[in-house]
Every structure is written in structure tokens, then in C-alpha cells.
Scaffold this motif. Sequence first.
Motif, PDB file in Angstrom:
ATOM      1  N   THR A  31       0.933  -1.187  -0.110  1.00  0.00           N
ATOM      2  CA  THR A  31       0.034  -0.064  -0.148  1.00  0.00           C
ATOM      3  C   THR A  31       0.876   1.270  -0.001  1.00  0.00           C
ATOM      4  OG1 THR A  31      -1.843  -1.074   1.191  1.00  0.00           O
ATOM      5  CG2 THR A  31      -1.622   1.447   1.332  1.00  0.00           C
ATOM      6  N   MET A  32       0.482   1.879  -0.828  1.00  0.00           N
ATOM      7  CA  MET A  32       1.357   3.349  -1.057  1.00  0.00           C
ATOM      8  C   MET A  32       0.619   4.580  -1.478  1.00  0.00           C
ATOM      9  SD  MET A  32       3.326   2.385  -4.650  1.00  0.00           S
ATOM     10  CE  MET A  32       3.418   0.460  -3.750  1.00  0.00           C
ATOM     11  N   PHE A  33       1.127   5.841  -1.303  1.00  0.00           N
ATOM     12  CA  PHE A  33       0.502   6.830  -1.595  1.00  0.00           C
ATOM     13  C   PHE A  33       1.401   7.443  -2.986  1.00  0.00           C
ATOM     14  CE2 PHE A  33      -0.846   7.259   2.667  1.00  0.00           C
ATOM     15  CZ  PHE A  33      -2.252   7.749   2.427  1.00  0.00           C
ATOM     16  N   VAL A  34       0.586   8.018  -3.980  1.00  0.00           N
ATOM     17  CA  VAL A  34       0.890   8.366  -5.460  1.00  0.00           C
ATOM     18  C   VAL A  34       0.575   9.839  -5.640  1.00  0.00           C
ATOM     19  CG1 VAL A  34       1.143   7.963  -7.682  1.00  0.00           C
ATOM     20  CG2 VAL A  34       1.465   5.830  -6.196  1.00  0.00           C
ATOM     21  N   GLU A  35       1.126  10.668  -5.884  1.00  0.00           N
ATOM     22  CA  GLU A  35       0.820  11.979  -6.382  1.00  0.00           C
ATOM     23  C   GLU A  35       1.026  12.262  -7.891  1.00  0.00           C
ATOM     24  OE1 GLU A  35       1.460  16.078  -4.229  1.00  0.00           O
ATOM     25  OE2 GLU A  35       3.133  15.656  -5.458  1.00  0.00           O
ATOM     26  N   VAL A  36      -0.294  12.641  -8.575  1.00  0.00           N
ATOM     27  CA  VAL A  36      -0.371  12.901  -9.846  1.00  0.00           C
ATOM     28  C   VAL A  36      -0.725  14.171 -10.081  1.00  0.00           C
ATOM     29  CG1 VAL A  36      -1.499  11.937 -12.153  1.00  0.00           C
ATOM     30  CG2 VAL A  36      -0.805  10.319 -10.343  1.00  0.00           C
ATOM     31  N   GLU A  37      -0.146  14.692 -11.191  1.00  0.00           N
ATOM     32  CA  GLU A  37      -0.235  15.926 -11.528  1.00  0.00           C
ATOM     33  C   GLU A  37      -1.309  15.840 -12.688  1.00  0.00           C
ATOM     34  OE1 GLU A  37       1.443  20.048 -13.506  1.00  0.00           O
ATOM     35  OE2 GLU A  37       2.842  18.712 -12.627  1.00  0.00           O
TER      36      GLU A  37
END
Length: 286
Positions: free
Chosen positions: A146-152
Amino acid sequence: EDGELLFLTVSLLEANVFEYTAGMIDPKVEVRARERIRPIGVSQEQLKREGLAAMQQSKTDAIYVALTSLGYEVTLIGTGPLVIDTVPDSGADGLLFPNDVIVEMDGKVVAFRDDIIKDLEDAEIGDLIDFLVKRPIEGEADAFNTMFVEVELGPHVDDPTRPMIGVLLDNNPPIIEFPVEVIIDSQNIGGPSAGLMFTLQIIDQLTEGELTNGERIAGTGTISRDASVGAIGGITQKVYGAIDAGARAVLVPAKNYDDAVLAAKGDIEVVRVETVDDALTFLATL
């Protein structure tokens, strides 16, 4: 039954020079750059899978709405959108991967692929979106990180004024308990726009009498689990299709109504619907 409820579909093909020329002068045909339909780097198979995923969700949501509106107890629990692939050079490229399951978007739980689409309605190009993702561990069954991903968000390939993540989505298998078995044969047609008509047909099957009162009624519109009807693409072609099918009236989403009236040119009654109840109210007048 004597009447019919008809759903409408638009066919797409990549045109050769002769079809392009014919399409430019045929009012029933809309010609677009291929990249606005299938972005560079996205295969026809990937696009088809996403379309069929949207169709499958429209079926599930239609069954849910029809059965709940008739008083049945139903269970429909989404377990998250499933990533098919990403659009090359988009914000998601290299950050999200096939078989990722999206659990949250900006801290809000997302159960189905259409939750992400709705949550993007107020977003703008350049916004940063945080996703909580479950990523399978290779070689270990039912194990994931489980991980956080930041997308523009970047400009949408279909409309550069709207934002997009750049991801093709299916649904991770949901938890479904429907008390009535419903089979919808949509063949190889993709997309979500038949949801309204599926809902009406199921209600018609499970109630006394005939919703259409013997009339041929065409329609289009997505269906949400709150029974609201959403906008669709290809409204001009769908109105032409309804006229060609000899329908008395065509049900269209509120956001498509003005364009549908222009296409109809008085040759068919155009009925504006925001919810399933709006459609049922019209059918009760027949």
C-alpha cells in the motif's frame, strides 16, 4: 409486449481518405482527429477493454437502481478502480501501473471507476491529486503493498480544456448480492450510455403492464447509483438513430437536451431527463 425500449449506440472507425471525405459532407457523421478518441500509445485493445468495463458497470448500476427502486434489498460494494494501463506522457505515466487498485483519492474512499470521474469534475489542469494505491506483489498471491502516489493532472486528449489523470480504468471485482438474476446481452458494445434504458427495461420486466403502452421509445444516458442520469457522447448521431428506428420519442440527459433538439429538427419528440423518475413520469403519459 407490443412496445419497445431501445438503447442507442454510435459506431467508430478509423477513416480512410474516402470515408474522411464522405464524413466531412454527411451531417450524420462527425470527423475527429484519431488522437482525440484513441491517444497515441493506447492500443485499440486497451481502449476496447475500458469501454467494456464502462458497459459492465452500467449494467451493474442499472440492476442496482431498478431493484432498489422496486423495493428489493440489494448489496453492491465496490472494492476500488483497477488500473488497466496509463496514457504515455500523461501525469499517471510511470506512477500508476497495470493491476494497481486505487483505494482513495485525495483522502476520499473510491469504490468504483466512475467515482474518480465524478470527483474530477471540479478539478483543473495542474492540480495535484493524491492516490492511495494497493499494488500487487509479484509472485505472491493476494499480497500487495500500500502506497501513496501523487499525480499532476494534464490536459484531456479529447478536450484540452479539461483535466485528466491519464489512466485507463476497470473495476476491481465488487461484492454483489442481487435477489433477482438479471442477464443483459450487450454483445460487444462498450461505454456507459445505455444505463438509463437498461434500468427502464428491468423495471418494465418486473412490474405489471407495459411502460411504453405499445410505443417504440428510444433513449440514452448513463445511470448513477443515486438514479441520476448523466451526459453522453454522440448525441447528434443517437438522435438520428432514434429517428431512423421509427421511435416516437427519445429520452436524453438534461445536459445533452439542447444539442438533441437541434439534431431532431422537429422529426422526433425529445424528452429531457435528469433522473429515472423523470423518464417514468414521461412514460406514464403515453
